[in-house]
Motif scaffolding. Sequence first.
Motif, PDB file in Angstrom:
ATOM      1  N   LEU A 118       0.897  -1.101   0.039  1.00 20.53           N
ATOM      2  CA  LEU A 118      -0.038   0.040   0.086  1.00 20.53           C
ATOM      3  C   LEU A 118       0.745   1.401   0.014  1.00 20.53           C
ATOM      4  O   LEU A 118       0.555   2.249  -0.793  1.00 20.53           O
ATOM      5  N   VAL A 119       2.041   1.171   0.748  1.00 24.55           N
ATOM      6  CA  VAL A 119       2.849   2.288   0.818  1.00 24.55           C
ATOM      7  C   VAL A 119       3.717   2.690  -0.629  1.00 24.55           C
ATOM      8  O   VAL A 119       3.663   3.825  -1.144  1.00 24.55           O
ATOM      9  N   LEU A 120       3.813   1.553  -1.324  1.00 28.50           N
ATOM     10  CA  LEU A 120       4.546   1.713  -2.708  1.00 28.50           C
ATOM     11  C   LEU A 120       3.488   2.332  -3.578  1.00 28.50           C
ATOM     12  O   LEU A 120       3.785   3.042  -4.459  1.00 28.50           O
ATOM     13  N   PHE A 121       2.239   1.856  -3.502  1.00 23.94           N
ATOM     14  CA  PHE A 121       1.327   2.280  -4.237  1.00 23.94           C
ATOM     15  C   PHE A 121       0.851   3.959  -4.093  1.00 23.94           C
ATOM     16  O   PHE A 121       0.862   4.643  -5.076  1.00 23.94           O
ATOM     17  N   VAL A 122       0.957   4.175  -2.653  1.00 21.63           N
ATOM     18  CA  VAL A 122       0.813   5.693  -2.398  1.00 21.63           C
ATOM     19  C   VAL A 122       2.034   6.507  -2.945  1.00 21.63           C
ATOM     20  O   VAL A 122       1.835   7.682  -3.217  1.00 21.63           O
TER      21      VAL A 122
END
Length: 143
Positions: A118-122
Amino acid sequence: MKKPFSTYFLIVAGFVLIAGGLYFIKTIENPEGMLRALPYISFGLGCGILGHGMGELLVLFAMKSSPTAAKQLEIDKKDERNVAIANRAKAKAYDMIVFLFGALILGFSLMDIDKTTLVLFVFAYLFILGYGTYYRVKYFKEM
């Protein structure tokens, strides 16, 4: 016209990545960690690179065999109308990607996926927005 050396290099690199990916897919019995995805990534990248190299090679051969078509292709690439159409299409795609990425991030966060993913997507989402903002300010100052 481009030199065909880089095109041949892309073709060879594509074949090497495909062969390496297939070799590791067939030979590794119980892959763990990064080795679970690496052969498939290698195979996919190889297919993409090979396809791009073959397309470039076909264009080079077509341009060599028909100089009038090559001249017309160069004119079409540099035509203001075609450039404006391509830029407008890119702008529409960017607008779509902003909303699509936002919806995907929201959906994935509600599905409670791994926080690292999720952090990578953000990060990718914010990078795209920052990149767009940078060029918007840059072009605003130029014009």
